[in-house]
Write a protein that holds these residues in place. Structure first.
Motif, PDB file in Angstrom:
ATOM      1  N   THR A 180       0.858  -1.185   0.000  1.00 20.75           N
ATOM      2  CA  THR A 180       0.000   0.000   0.000  1.00 20.75           C
ATOM      3  C   THR A 180       0.894   1.235   0.000  1.00 20.75           C
ATOM      4  O   THR A 180       2.121   1.126   0.138  1.00 20.75           O
ATOM      5  CB  THR A 180      -0.918   0.053   1.230  1.00 20.75           C
ATOM      6  N   GLY A 181       0.277   2.406  -0.127  1.00 22.61           N
ATOM      7  CA  GLY A 181       1.046   3.638  -0.152  1.00 22.61           C
ATOM      8  C   GLY A 181       1.032   4.345   1.178  1.00 22.61           C
ATOM      9  O   GLY A 181       1.651   3.905   2.146  1.00 22.61           O
ATOM     10  N   ALA A 182       0.300   5.462   1.242  1.00 18.08           N
ATOM     11  CA  ALA A 182       0.232   6.239   2.482  1.00 18.08           C
ATOM     12  C   ALA A 182      -0.305   5.400   3.635  1.00 18.08           C
ATOM     13  O   ALA A 182       0.077   5.598   4.793  1.00 18.08           O
ATOM     14  CB  ALA A 182      -0.638   7.473   2.274  1.00 18.08           C
ATOM     15  N   LEU A 183      -1.174   4.454   3.354  1.00 18.46           N
ATOM     16  CA  LEU A 183      -1.756   3.630   4.419  1.00 18.46           C
ATOM     17  C   LEU A 183      -0.673   2.870   5.182  1.00 18.46           C
ATOM     18  O   LEU A 183      -0.591   2.938   6.411  1.00 18.46           O
ATOM     19  CB  LEU A 183      -2.782   2.659   3.850  1.00 18.46           C
ATOM     20  N   GLY A 184       0.160   2.112   4.464  1.00 18.37           N
ATOM     21  CA  GLY A 184       1.188   1.327   5.141  1.00 18.37           C
ATOM     22  C   GLY A 184       2.339   2.159   5.654  1.00 18.37           C
ATOM     23  O   GLY A 184       2.937   1.848   6.695  1.00 18.37           O
ATOM     24  N   ASP A 185       2.651   3.240   4.930  1.00 17.21           N
ATOM     25  CA  ASP A 185       3.785   4.068   5.279  1.00 17.21           C
ATOM     26  C   ASP A 185       3.488   4.935   6.500  1.00 17.21           C
ATOM     27  O   ASP A 185       4.241   4.956   7.479  1.00 17.21           O
ATOM     28  CB  ASP A 185       4.150   4.941   4.070  1.00 17.21           C
ATOM     29  N   LEU A 186       2.372   5.662   6.457  1.00 14.95           N
ATOM     30  CA  LEU A 186       2.010   6.604   7.514  1.00 14.95           C
ATOM     31  C   LEU A 186       0.821   6.119   8.341  1.00 14.95           C
ATOM     32  O   LEU A 186       0.806   6.255   9.566  1.00 14.95           O
ATOM     33  CB  LEU A 186       1.684   7.971   6.906  1.00 14.95           C
ATOM     34  N   GLY A 187      -0.176   5.562   7.655  1.00 11.82           N
ATOM     35  CA  GLY A 187      -1.379   5.115   8.349  1.00 11.82           C
ATOM     36  C   GLY A 187      -1.110   4.039   9.382  1.00 11.82           C
ATOM     37  O   GLY A 187      -1.778   3.979  10.417  1.00 11.82           O
ATOM     38  N   SER A 188      -0.129   3.186   9.116  1.00 13.58           N
ATOM     39  CA  SER A 188       0.184   2.134  10.083  1.00 13.58           C
ATOM     40  C   SER A 188       0.619   2.738  11.415  1.00 13.58           C
ATOM     41  O   SER A 188       0.328   2.191  12.492  1.00 13.58           O
ATOM     42  CB  SER A 188       1.276   1.206   9.538  1.00 13.58           C
ATOM     43  N   HIS A 189       1.306   3.874  11.375  1.00  9.35           N
ATOM     44  CA  HIS A 189       1.699   4.557  12.618  1.00  9.35           C
ATOM     45  C   HIS A 189       0.472   5.105  13.345  1.00  9.35           C
ATOM     46  O   HIS A 189       0.381   5.022  14.573  1.00  9.35           O
ATOM     47  CB  HIS A 189       2.661   5.697  12.307  1.00  9.35           C
ATOM     48  N   MET A 190      -0.483   5.696  12.590  1.00  8.44           N
ATOM     49  CA  MET A 190      -1.701   6.204  13.224  1.00  8.44           C
ATOM     50  C   MET A 190      -2.473   5.071  13.883  1.00  8.44           C
ATOM     51  O   MET A 190      -2.987   5.220  15.002  1.00  8.44           O
ATOM     52  CB  MET A 190      -2.588   6.909  12.199  1.00  8.44           C
ATOM     53  N   ILE A 191      -2.575   3.952  13.201  1.00 12.03           N
ATOM     54  CA  ILE A 191      -3.290   2.792  13.736  1.00 12.03           C
ATOM     55  C   ILE A 191      -2.622   2.303  15.010  1.00 12.03           C
ATOM     56  O   ILE A 191      -3.281   2.028  16.027  1.00 12.03           O
ATOM     57  CB  ILE A 191      -3.359   1.679  12.675  1.00 12.03           C
TER      58      ILE A 191
END
Length: 350
Positions: A180-191
């Motif tokens: 994935t793009g922003a999801l795995g790169d940045l979103g994973s940190h938010m999660i």
């Protein structure tokens, strides 16, 4: 006091940070082996840090199998995360691996099964658990400083991917490598931060979007189609009915590395951000109905580093909140739900 001999896999940009962090640990770590598929990087980093030529591995499996390596640090692109974790588990070698846990949820499932059969001290690199302001926010939430938490808003914004910059097609835009793009790169940190503060995800809805549909090949200049998201938003119900709203983008011009969270409770609000990691804002109403905004300095007890936790884990005394295999697996499960919710335009239960 034990000095742990470390093997480092992946010698790209993040490797420099890991090497620095290892050196800052008061002599408790010694870098003894490195691995990368790039022979130039292998030679340069190996020479710079005095790594013997026989300990410079093109094949990460050889580094993991090296009896002189006590523990592994992995800082690679996403497409080899699962293979490296699997090799460490099979070898019984403790490790710290960069997030996301795997490229997709299908890769995560057999790793959890293997870990349950052959547990190994393991840590996943959710670095924002170690942002002082976020750790203090967790303490304030748990102590009831803002009363019962009802909702929160989380965003993680970067600007380097904006169309304005005409950035090249790098591995972070290649679905076969990154998943994935922003999801795995940045979103994973938010999660992960949401789970760290509030517990588990129960249900969510989502939207994902590719804002820049093509990027120039860095060698030829020809446009290459982008198949991963560079914007994602989702809303979720967490444990205890806490509601969360999430937004992440790599197209936010002016945002360098802006990860922040606002938490809304019955008697107050907390604002915390990477933009001022040593402070947070506490909003309260006093007995006379006046709203006050206080800038609170994070106390020393809330300051810890990722490598302090890694060291504690290797010493056999892991700390509360250390992100392990289960955290990596559940993070991947939430990302899978975000993808499914976006594709089906539905609410997904976890």
């Amino acid at each position: 006091m034990t000095t742990y001999r470390i093997g480092l896999i992946g010698l790209g940009g993040m490797a420099q940070a890991h090497i620095r962090w290892l050196a800052e640990a008061g002599g408790r770590f010694r870098l003894v082996a490195v691995s990368d598929v790039n022979p130039q990087a292998l030679a340069a980093i190996g020479a710079k840090h005095g790594i013997a030529e026989g300990k410079r591995y093109a094949d990460f499996a050889q580094l993991i199998a090296d009896p002189d390596v006590d523990a592994v640090v992995s800082a690679t692109p996403n497409d080899v995360h699962a293979a490296i974790v699997r090799a460490c588990l099979e070898a019984g070698k403790p490790f710290m691996a960069e997030k996301p846990f795997t490229r997709d949820f299908a890769e995560a499932v057999p790793l959890l099964a293997l870990y349950e059969r052959r547990p190994v001290p393991a840590m996943i690199g959710f670095t924002y658990r170690y942002t002082p302001a976020f750790r203090y926010a967790r303490e304030l939430v748990r102590s009831g400083r803002i009363g019962a938490v009802r909702s929160f808003a989380s965003q993680y914004l970067q600007g380097w991917g904006a169309a304005l910059y005409n950035g090249p097609f790098v591995w972070r835009f290649d679905k076969t490598v990154t998943g994935t793009g922003a999801l795995g790169d940045l979103g994973s940190h938010m999660i992960d931060l949401a789970r760290f503060l509030f517990g588990e995800f129960e249900e969510l809805s989502a939207q994902m979007r590719t804002i820049v549909p093509a990027r120039p090949d860095p060698r030829t200049g020809e446009p290459v189609r982008v198949e991963v998201d560079d914007f994602v938003s989702f809303q979720a119900r967490m444990t205890g009915g806490v509601m969360g709203v999430f937004q992440s983008s790599r197209n936010a011009v002016g945002s360098g590395n802006q990860h922040e969270m606002s938490v809304y409770g019955d008697i107050g609000t907390i604002h915390a951000s990477t933009l001022d990691a040593d402070h947070l804002v506490l909003v309260r109403e006093d007995e006379e109905g006046r709203i006050s905004r206080s800038l609170l300095e994070v106390p020393d007890r809330c300051k810890a580093t990722q490598y302090e936790d890694f060291l504690a884990m290797l010493d056999g005394a892991p700390t509360d909140g250390l992100p392990g295999i289960i955290d990596g697996y559940r993070n991947q499960a939430v990302m899978e739900a975000v993808i499914r919710a976006s594709e089906t335009r539905s609410v997904v239960e976890l």
